[in-house]
Design an enzyme around this catalytic site. Structure first.
Site, PDB file in Angstrom:
ATOM      1  N   GLU A   9       9.017   7.137 -17.133  1.00 60.70           N
ATOM      2  CA  GLU A   9       7.651   7.642 -17.331  1.00 60.70           C
ATOM      3  C   GLU A   9       7.088   7.234 -18.685  1.00 60.70           C
ATOM      4  O   GLU A   9       5.911   6.854 -18.794  1.00 60.70           O
ATOM      5  CB  GLU A   9       7.633   9.163 -17.217  1.00 60.70           C
ATOM      6  CG  GLU A   9       7.892   9.662 -15.810  1.00 60.70           C
ATOM      7  CD  GLU A   9       8.130  11.162 -15.779  1.00 60.70           C
ATOM      8  OE1 GLU A   9       7.436  11.841 -15.032  1.00 60.70           O
ATOM      9  OE2 GLU A   9       9.010  11.651 -16.507  1.00 60.70           O
ATOM     10  N   LYS A  13      16.396  20.627 -12.582  1.00 60.27           N
ATOM     11  CA  LYS A  13      15.694  19.352 -12.723  1.00 60.27           C
ATOM     12  C   LYS A  13      16.502  18.270 -13.440  1.00 60.27           C
ATOM     13  O   LYS A  13      17.255  18.537 -14.366  1.00 60.27           O
ATOM     14  CB  LYS A  13      14.389  19.551 -13.526  1.00 60.27           C
ATOM     15  CG  LYS A  13      13.361  20.420 -12.848  1.00 60.27           C
ATOM     16  CD  LYS A  13      12.666  19.744 -11.669  1.00 60.27           C
ATOM     17  CE  LYS A  13      11.822  18.570 -12.052  1.00 60.27           C
ATOM     18  NZ  LYS A  13      10.650  18.954 -12.835  1.00 60.27           N
ATOM     19  N   HIS A  57       0.836  -1.218   0.000  1.00 60.08           N
ATOM     20  CA  HIS A  57       0.000   0.000   0.000  1.00 60.08           C
ATOM     21  C   HIS A  57       0.867   1.263   0.000  1.00 60.08           C
ATOM     22  O   HIS A  57       0.438   2.303   0.496  1.00 60.08           O
ATOM     23  CB  HIS A  57      -0.956   0.046   1.196  1.00 60.08           C
ATOM     24  CG  HIS A  57      -1.710  -1.226   1.438  1.00 60.08           C
ATOM     25  ND1 HIS A  57      -2.987  -1.442   0.954  1.00 60.08           N
ATOM     26  CD2 HIS A  57      -1.361  -2.364   2.092  1.00 60.08           C
ATOM     27  CE1 HIS A  57      -3.402  -2.649   1.312  1.00 60.08           C
ATOM     28  NE2 HIS A  57      -2.421  -3.239   1.998  1.00 60.08           N
TER      29      HIS A  57
END
Ligand code: ARG
Length: 410
Positions: A271, A264, A145
């Site tokens: 992705e 970044k 979870h």
């Protein structure tokens, strides 16, 4: 000029022609291979001379090498090959139809795509295995979870990726097995009177032979499941690479910067693997929907079988290759993992099990430990054992077994 020009007086409307034309250039070498096989059987039946067969084989080898011969004025790759064969091309279509021809060529294509997928999966699995070997003792929290659950090693988790990839190999092997039968001899749907010798592994039923696209569905299914795995692997990498987790650093050769934010470093490979999974699932469901309402045998709807398979083959190869590079360059922050794994609550189950070993019923033990967690008095048991073993004999044995399985099967 179409192969069926004798049936009609004029040409098709341009709009109709453009709508009907197949986007099937990728099939060219495979159709040449299937056509050469057919030519061999025509020769065996005395319908082509030995010289004609030689000529056909030589021409087909050239055509397969040079896709520029396939023109916009050809209806599909089959018509192009017949035209490009010249005079002897006028004999080649005896005893076959484009219906068994396209199925035969497409099966050869899918066989190749399956072999390519298996090779690329092996390459990724071997990189993951080496990663698992170097992180065999790296302790980290395991999650359920997305909440910290029990301590594991990173090697244990990476071996779970290897298992997923191993099952993917099996699915592509099954798709290849389905594709390996031959529809040749089926003709349009009911064979021909020419009594050509049958191909090896000829399909039993000529109607099924031209109508069946299960092999393409099997391939797309194998790819859809592979991509769901790549997506889950990608998702883990995305999470690990966040500043919040900081479990891994991305290699600069497999990460991207931001056009605006100078600081970044983004996990785009992971992705996009996740994003492509949606597309791969869509291509499988698309072809399922195409096939579901079709009366037997061949219908032109089946021309829609190729685009999803072509695109999936490309995505599969590119995604596996890019992920292989990404995974091989990941840098683990072991100190950060160790710190996360030092959370005493990861040992709450061990504490309950220690009570069980003293004869306490498990539910009572669970309640007792839960109460101490609630009250903030929980203490990690002194003999809090790690359970990093993915198998009864520990991680080293599991690593050896997995390496053996992959290296032997290559
Ligand atoms: N381009 C067609 C396909 O991909 C080839 C078969 C055409 N057959 C026909 N009877 N029109 O399915």
């Amino acid at each position: 000029m179409t192969t069926w020009a004798g049936r009609v007086e004029g040409a098709l409307d341009r709009e109709v022609w453009e709508f009907l034309r197949a986007d099937d250039a990728e099939l060219l070498p495979y159709d040449c291979e299937a056509t050469a096989e057919h030519a061999g059987r025509l020769a065996a039946a005395g319908l082509l001379t030995a010289e004609e067969l030689d000529e056909v084989e030589a021409r087909l080898a050239e055509i397969a090498q040079d896709p520029s011969g396939y023109l916009d004025s050809d209806e599909d790759v089959h018509s192009a090959i017949e035209r490009l064969l010249g005079d002897v091309g006028r004999k080649i279509h005896a005893g076959r139809s484009r219906n068994d021809q396209v199925a035969a060529a497409f099966r050869l294509y899918v066989l190749d795509a399956c072999a390519e997928a298996r090779e690329a999966i092996d390459a990724l699995a071997l990189v993951v295995l080496s990663f698992a070997e170097s992180e065999a003792e790296t302790v980290m929290p395991g999650y359920t979870h997305m909440q910290r659950a029990q301590p594991i090693t990173l090697g244990h988790l990476l071996l779970a990726w290897v298992e997923m990839l191993d099952r993917d190999r099996t699915r592509f092997a099954a798709a290849a097995e389905a594709a390996a039968e031959s529809p040749l001899g089926a003709g349009a749907l009911a064979g021909s009177t020419l009594e050509l010798p049958p191909p090896p592994r000829q399909m039993r039923n000529s109607i099924d032979a031209v109508a069946d696209r299960d092999f393409a569905l099997d391939y797309l299914y194998g790819a859809a499941v592979l991509f769901t795995h790549l997506s889950r692997i990608g998702e883990e990498i995305v999470i690990w690479a966040t500043s919040e987790f900081g479990f891994v650093r991305l290699p600069e050769s497999a990460a991207t910067g931001s056009s605006m934010m100078p600081q970044k470093l983004n996990p785009d490979v992971a992705e996009l693997a996740r994003g492509k999974a949606g597309t791969a699932i869509g291509r499988l469901t698309g072809l399922l929907a195409t096939v579901k309402g079709l009366p037997l045998a061949y219908d032109r709807d089946l021309q829609e079988d190729k685009a999803p398979v072509f695109a999936t083959r490309r995505d599969t190869r590119l995604a596996l290759e890019a992920l292989t590079m990404l995974v091989s360059g990941l840098e683990v922050d072991r100190a950060r993992l160790a710190k996360a794994a030092s959370d005493p609550l990861l040992f709450a189950t061990d504490a309950a099990e220690a009570l069980v070993k003293q004869g306490v019923p498990f539910r009572d033990a669970h309640e007792e430990v839960a109460a101490s967690v609630r009250e903030g008095t929980f203490k990690r048991p002194r003999k809090g054992s790690l359970r990093p073993a993915p198998g009864p004999d520990g991680i080293r044995a599991a690593l050896d077994e997995a390496r053996h399985r992959f290296v032997d099967n290559l």
